[in-house]
Design a protein around this motif. Structure first.
Motif, mmCIF file in Angstrom:
data_model
loop_
_atom_site.group_PDB
_atom_site.id
_atom_site.type_symbol
_atom_site.label_atom_id
_atom_site.label_comp_id
_atom_site.label_asym_id
_atom_site.label_seq_id
_atom_site.Cartn_x
_atom_site.Cartn_y
_atom_site.Cartn_z
ATOM 1 N N UNK A 236 0.815 -1.207 0.000
ATOM 2 C CA UNK A 236 0.000 0.000 0.000
ATOM 3 C C UNK A 236 0.853 1.262 0.000
ATOM 4 N N UNK A 237 1.980 1.239 0.704
ATOM 5 C CA UNK A 237 2.868 2.406 0.686
ATOM 6 C C UNK A 237 3.358 2.659 -0.735
ATOM 7 N N UNK A 238 3.780 1.605 -1.427
ATOM 8 C CA UNK A 238 4.188 1.753 -2.835
ATOM 9 C C UNK A 238 3.022 2.251 -3.679
ATOM 10 N N UNK A 239 1.848 1.693 -3.430
ATOM 11 C CA UNK A 239 0.673 2.046 -4.228
ATOM 12 C C UNK A 239 0.352 3.534 -4.087
ATOM 13 N N UNK A 240 0.288 4.020 -2.863
ATOM 14 C CA UNK A 240 -0.012 5.436 -2.663
ATOM 15 C C UNK A 240 1.072 6.322 -3.276
ATOM 16 N N UNK A 241 2.322 5.932 -3.063
ATOM 17 C CA UNK A 241 3.431 6.733 -3.609
ATOM 18 C C UNK A 241 3.390 6.762 -5.133
ATOM 19 N N UNK A 242 2.906 5.683 -5.760
ATOM 20 C CA UNK A 242 2.878 5.620 -7.234
ATOM 21 C C UNK A 242 1.938 6.663 -7.828
ATOM 22 N N UNK A 243 1.008 7.175 -7.036
ATOM 23 C CA UNK A 243 0.069 8.187 -7.513
ATOM 24 C C UNK A 243 0.464 9.598 -7.091
ATOM 25 N N UNK A 244 1.610 9.736 -6.468
ATOM 26 C CA UNK A 244 2.077 11.050 -6.025
ATOM 27 C C UNK A 244 3.112 11.577 -7.007
#
Length: 213
Positions: A129-137
């Motif tokens: 989830x950390x990677x997932x959120x960062x991928x949209x930033x």
């Protein structure tokens, strides 16, 4: 020698969001470990890895060797490793031919390799989830978009995780100070044809705290 805190694991957004694969959290964690091993491998024969599968299981908190084997063979299915893993070695290293990105891609997300050390506290789902959120930033846009605002329906659909599980791991990530979530209330957006009030619902904003990794 590079400071370990500066080492990054860079993963294509297509993999993070399951656009070109169907990875669960175990598959994603195993891929990340092999990506890191590939990064640290000597330049000659860079794709040829010799990894300690017991070390991988320990770092990812995988208790059953069958789970690891299943994830390795998922990577084989998508072309990340060159051959099916029929048996894990009892002693010695597991030898793999690893291709970290067997397709054309333009966008990647990178986070400090030390995030792996937090799996004990945030779990593999939290790790992804950390990677997932960062991928949209968009870190380059310092003014307007330093957060992810993807809706929970999208998160659930792309990662195949139910909303209750997402909430559970969001709470864990908040407790470990890796993310902040700003909730947005419904806002007035006029009236419909029946003169009923219409509200626009805003998605949560997810802030990733890279400095806490």
């Amino acid at each position: 020698m590079e400071n370990k805190k500066k080492l990054q694991i860079q993963i294509p957004d297509e993999i993070i969001r399951n656009y070109c694969v169907d990875f669960n959290h175990y598959d994603f964690g195993v891929y990340a470990m092999l990506k890191y091993a590939h990064f640290r491998n000597p330049k000659q024969d860079k794709g040829k890895l010799e990894v300690d599968h017991k070390f991988i299981m320990n770092k990812l908190f995988i208790n059953d060797s069958r789970t690891l084997k299943k994830s390795l063979n998922k990577l084989y299915k998508y072309g990340f490793i060159d051959s099916e893993v029929k048996r894990l070695p009892r002693n010695g290293a597991l030898k793999l031919e690893f291709n970290p990105v067997p397709f054309k891609t333009k966008t990647f997300t990178q986070l400090p390799a030390n995030l792996i050390n937090k799996i004990e506290h945030i779990g593999l789902i939290g790790y992804r989830l950390v990677y997932y959120y960062e991928s949209y930033i968009n870190r380059k846009d310092v003014i307007s978009k330093q957060f992810c605002f993807v809706g929970q329906d999208t998160i659930s659909d792309e990662l195949n995780i139910n909303k209750e599980t997402i909430k559970k791991y969001n709470d864990i990530l908040k407790k470990n100070k890796l993310i902040t979530i700003k909730r947005h209330q419904l806002e007035f957006d006029g009236y419909d044809d029946l003169d009923n009030v219409v509200f626009t619902k805003y998605n949560n904003h997810y802030y990733v705290h890279i400095d806490k990794i």
